[in-house]
Design a protein around this motif. Structure first.
Motif, PDB file in Angstrom:
ATOM      1  N   ASP A 180      -6.029  -1.768  -4.957  1.00  0.00           N
ATOM      2  CA  ASP A 180      -5.457  -2.222  -3.684  1.00  0.00           C
ATOM      3  C   ASP A 180      -6.439  -3.132  -2.957  1.00  0.00           C
ATOM      4  O   ASP A 180      -7.369  -2.656  -2.302  1.00  0.00           O
ATOM      5  N   GLU A 181      -6.231  -4.423  -3.086  1.00  0.00           N
ATOM      6  CA  GLU A 181      -7.053  -5.425  -2.387  1.00  0.00           C
ATOM      7  C   GLU A 181      -8.546  -5.206  -2.564  1.00  0.00           C
ATOM      8  O   GLU A 181      -9.290  -5.129  -1.597  1.00  0.00           O
ATOM      9  N   THR A 214       0.838  -1.205   0.000  1.00  0.00           N
ATOM     10  CA  THR A 214       0.000   0.000   0.000  1.00  0.00           C
ATOM     11  C   THR A 214       0.870   1.253   0.000  1.00  0.00           C
ATOM     12  O   THR A 214       0.572   2.238  -0.684  1.00  0.00           O
ATOM     13  N   GLN A 255      -7.345   0.572  -0.193  1.00  0.00           N
ATOM     14  CA  GLN A 255      -7.611  -0.648   0.572  1.00  0.00           C
ATOM     15  C   GLN A 255      -8.637  -0.353   1.662  1.00  0.00           C
ATOM     16  O   GLN A 255      -9.597  -1.086   1.834  1.00  0.00           O
TER      17      GLN A 255
HETATM   18 MG   LIG Z   1      -2.071  -2.791   2.242  1.00  0.00          MG
END
Ligand SMILES: [Mg+2]
Ligand SMILES: Nc1ncnc2c1ncn2[C@@H]1O[C@H](COP(=O)(O)OP(=O)(O)O)[C@@H](O)[C@H]1O
Lengths: 242, 316, 295
Positions: free
Chosen positions: A163-164, A45, A87
């Motif tokens: 991000d995820e 991240t 995220q």
């Molecule tokens: Mg992360």
């Protein structure tokens, strides 16, 4: 011409003594889907935050289509074509789902009429159309993750940082989102993807980069990476969702 | 929304046009004009506070800058009133630009402090400069036409109201401002530069405040640092907006109407106890915040909405 | 003119000492509660009047009244803080905004009450220390140090060291520092945010009130004095970095120097303007304070 979409050169991001990203270099070529993996706290991240302008790297440079973008603020990067998701999702909670996407669409379509039409298209594409008039705060986690993608897509970026976006989704939703990302790429968008779900990484990415303790420990095809002893060691003890 | 809106605007305009024909008593005309002025000041304060979350505790300074600029241009340069009051608005906007650049990048606490300090600095400046007349203040050429000021003040505030409504509730600009209020990091990823947009809103809030100040100066014909640049302008605007309800255009207008009416009667009967007014203002702010954080309008509107929801559920 | 320089420096240090106590409690409260208290100058004003009346009725040396004043306002702080806490933890509206609005209203209300009760006149608190002075003379240069101002500086040193001790050597201090750094984590560690916050706020109102009494002995007091001291507290805290205590003394001395130099070399009416200009420049150039450690 010939430039990679993204070129990260020896980027280091230190927080005090902690080198969250440590001398990382890599390229992302046009039309690629590149997976970025690594255990929790590996610095993925943070690397996204550096690329998208939220953090100024301690060292190193970043090039986007050959232009040096190091240290440019996020809003300028969004304008030149870098879209990202968070995220920890960042919806505009008090606004409706449609308005959330409108904010993003306005970047490329400043007139309200065009913006609304485009926002509808994006919502349809991401399967959020039936929730268009609900307040964003009323969405469940999968809905919020999807809204993140919708907003990033609505910027019409040439590079998409995810991000995820699958974390917390059930298998059906994961499948839908995977299909979505595939379609996005087919539209010509380059994708850099942080993901914990190894099956998704394996099926989607052309190439995988592995971070551990801020350092890049491996890079290659999904198969090469999965067989890399260093990677296996880094993940030892970590739950690997296969 | 559209038709209803135009209908209500027309009603307001009509009412507004006939007021001086019906109200012959200059006292009441004056009271109404002042109420309208406060609606303007509360609403201009609230566009910044309610739409960006930044509290301008120096709102009175922009009012005062407008008043003094108008007075100086009319008295020393012989400018006509309209041009001078527009220039007053421009100066207030310039002040917002200068004050906003260092502070709107920072968290709201800094902005609140800085604007509050700015108001005091401007007051100090007016006290020591020659061109402002120092503590003695300035006299403007008298123009004793209550009807004229009623129309000018009312027209200005009406225009402000419509422009704000359009900018913040219709135009995409309003959406961008709200996005920044809701989530600044998220908004940056959407290509929005929060500092720049907040400065724009600050200027949008300050320019009409300055114009209102200019009209006030010509209307009252006498301004001095303690009345025109004192805390009371800010204090009242804050109370009106907070009491009425932040983040809407209607709330502060309602708050302004109620409090300015109250103030008229308070002044009429209790002028010996002026400082009591401060206690009431302060108490009203503190109590509103503790017991009615959405303000009067927000609370009532919320109740209506809930009742409506409950009603529609029962039907099903 | 040059022979006034040593006096200007000494005055700067002496005035600066007072600004330490004006700002240090305020900075602590901000660090823990993350709300700017616009009433800081009003607590100072109320403390000053308490000192004034107690001294008048009891005839006691004002310095000896400090413990009573401190305790009284400690209790007031304990009583006020839950209200602020309630506003800040509200779920509707924008709590951070509302916290600021609340203290703004509180300040207004206190000022109104004080003006009603105490009127518009200025007073000063007679202290036996106010008569004495120390003189130093070297050739043409001489420096005067009024005893009462020296006492003020001593009080500032005492408060600073006392706070340092409390923050770094007691369990309460540990809880405070934990709260200032990380609210949620502190809660997990068993810190009672509410109670600790109350005590911090009490400390702050107590220190501010005694500072008021001190100011009453040195300068003059009136029900309208609050906002000026609020500005000074803001200035010091912004310069020091909001919530960063070790920066407070240096920032306070700087403010003291600005004031003493303007008083001696320029017109005092420009002092306030100089303070504002400096505040603006700090915000423009180094908004996290000169030490870069503000929150
Ligand atoms: Mg992360
Ligand atoms: N703003 C920050 N300040 C200090 N440390 C940070 C900051 N952001 C991230 N970190 C630290 O950097 C490391 C990497 O975090 P992160 O990039 O979120 O990891 P990942 O996304 O790979 O799980 C972690 O140890 C985290 O605590």
């Amino acid at each position: 011409m010939g430039h990679p979409v993204l070129n990260v050169q020896s980027v280091t991001m230190a927080f005090g003594g902690l080198r969250a990203v440590d001398d990382v270099s890599f390229d992302v070529k046009p039309g690629e889907i590149v997976g970025l993996i690594g255990p929790n706290g590996a610095g993925k991240t943070t690397l996204f935050n550096v690329i998208s302008g939220y953090l100024k790297p301690t060292q190193g440079r970043i090039f986007f289509h050959g232009d040096d973008i190091t240290g440019k603020p996020p809003y300028d990067l969004a304008k030149i074509g870098i879209g990202r998701t968070f995220q920890i999702v960042k919806p505009f909670a008090g606004l409706s789902v449609l308005e959330n996407v409108m904010v993003a669409v306005l970047l490329k379509h400043p007139s309200k009429k065009n913006a609304e039409a485009n926002a509808h298209a994006v919502l349809e594409f991401t399967g959020l159309l039936d929730k268009a008039h609900m307040p964003a705060s009323s969405l469940t986690l999968p809905g919020r993750k999807r809204l993140e993608i919708a907003k990033a897509l609505a910027l019409e970026p040439s590079l998409l940082l995810l991000d995820e976006v699958m974390a917390g989704l059930n298998p059906t939703e994961v499948k839908e989102t995977t299909g979505l990302i595939q379609q996005v790429r087919d539209r010509g968008v380059t994708v850099l993807l942080i993901e914990h779900n190894m099956r998704v990484i394996m099926s989607l990415s052309h190439r995988v980069i592995v971070l551990n303790y801020g350092e890049k420990i491996a890079e290659g095809s999904p198969k090469e990476v999965a067989e890399n002893p260093l990677v296996i060691k880094a993940y030892l003890g970590e739950e690997m969702a296969v | 929304m559209g038709r209803k809106f135009y209908a209500s605007i027309s009603v307001v305009v009509l009412l507004f046009l006939v007021v001086p024909l019906v109200v012959h008593d200059t006292f009441y005309l004056r009271v109404i004009t002042e109420a309208i002025m406060w609606i303007g000041l509360a609403v201009t304060w609230d566009v910044l506070a309610g739409y960006t979350g930044y509290l301008n505790f120096g709102h009175g300074a922009f009012f005062g800058i407008g008043a003094y600029t108008t007075a100086i241009l009319m008295v020393h340069k012989g400018w006509p009133f309209f041009a001078a009051s527009i220039a007053g608005g421009a100066m207030a906007g310039l002040g917002a630009l200068i004050a906003g650049i260092p502070t709107l990048r920072l968290r709201g606490a800094y902005f609140a402090i800085a604007t509050w300090a700015l108001a005091r600095a401007i007051q100090q400046l007016a006290l020591i400069l020659d061109i402002t007349g120092g503590p003695d203040g300035m006299r403007l050429p008298p123009f004793l036409q209550p009807g004229f000021f009623f129309y000018v003040m009312g027209g200005t505030v009406l225009i402000i109201f419509i422009v704000f409504w359009y900018l913040f509730e219709v135009h995409p600009f309003g959406l961008k401002v709200k996005a920044i209020r809701e989530n600044e990091d998220g908004a940056m990823a959407m290509g929005l530069n929060p500092a720049r947009i907040k400065i724009k809103v600050f200027i949008i809030s300050a320019v009409p405040t300055g114009i209102i100040g200019g009209i006030y100066a010509y209307w009252i014909t006498y301004i001095d640092p303690s009345s025109t640049l004192g805390d009371l302008v800010t204090d009242q605007a804050v109370v009106m907006a907070v009491f009425g309800g932040l983040g809407t255009l209607i709330g502060p207008a309602i708050g302004a109407l109620i409090i300015s009416t109250f103030k008229t009667y308070f002044w009429a009967y209790l002028s010996d106890y002026q400082v009591l007014y401060l206690i009431i203002l302060g108490g009203l702010i503190a109590l509103s915040v503790v017991f009615m954080p959405d303000g009067l309008w927000g609370t009532v509107y919320g109740k209506i909405q809930n009742a409506r929801l409950a009603g529609s559920k029962e039907k099903r | 003119m040059l022979q006034l320089l040593p006096q200007a420096i000494v005055d700067g240090i002496l005035i600066g000492g007072i600004y330490i106590t004006v700002a240090i409690g305020f900075s602590l409260a901000y660090g823990v509660m993350h709300v700017i208290d616009f009433a800081v100058g009003e607590w100072i004003m109320l403390g000053a009047f308490m000192g004034f009346y107690l001294n008048r009725w009891l005839g006691l040396e004002p310095i000896l009244l400090f413990p009573v004043i401190f305790l009284s306002f400690f209790v007031v702080g304990l009583w006020i803080q839950p209200l602020i806490h309630r506003v800040l933890s509200g779920r509707r509206g924008n709590p951070v905004l509302m916290g600021l609005v609340f203290t703004f209203g509180l300040a207004l209300m206190i000022r109104g009450i004080a003006l009603t009760v105490f009127g518009f006149y200025s007073h000063s608190i007679p202290s036996s220390l106010a008569q004495g002075s120390l003189f130093f003379q070297v050739g043409p240069i001489f420096v005067t140090i009024p005893l009462i101002r020296l006492t003020g500086l001593g009080y500032a040193v005492l408060v600073t060291m006392g706070l340092y001790y409390i923050l770094h050597r007691t369990d309460f201090g540990l809880a405070v520092r934990a709260l200032a750094q990380h609210k949620e984590a502190a809660g997990l560690m068993g810190v009672n945010a509410r109670r600790t916050g109350g005590h911090v706020y009490g400390l702050y109102t107590g220190i501010s009130a005694t500072t008021g009494a001190l100011i009453g002995c040195i300068f003059s007091i009136s029900a309208q004095m609050g906002p000026d001291y609020t500005i000074f507290a803001f200035f010091v805290v912004v310069l020091a970095g909001m919530g960063y205590l070790p920066g407070v003394p240096w920032a306070a001395f700087l403010l003291g120097f600005v004031q003493s130099f303007f008083l001696i070399y320029l017109s005092p009416s420009y002092t306030m303007l100089a303070v504002f200009a400096a505040l603006y420049l700090i915000l423009l150039i180094s908004p996290k304070g000169i030490f870069g450690k503000g929150v």
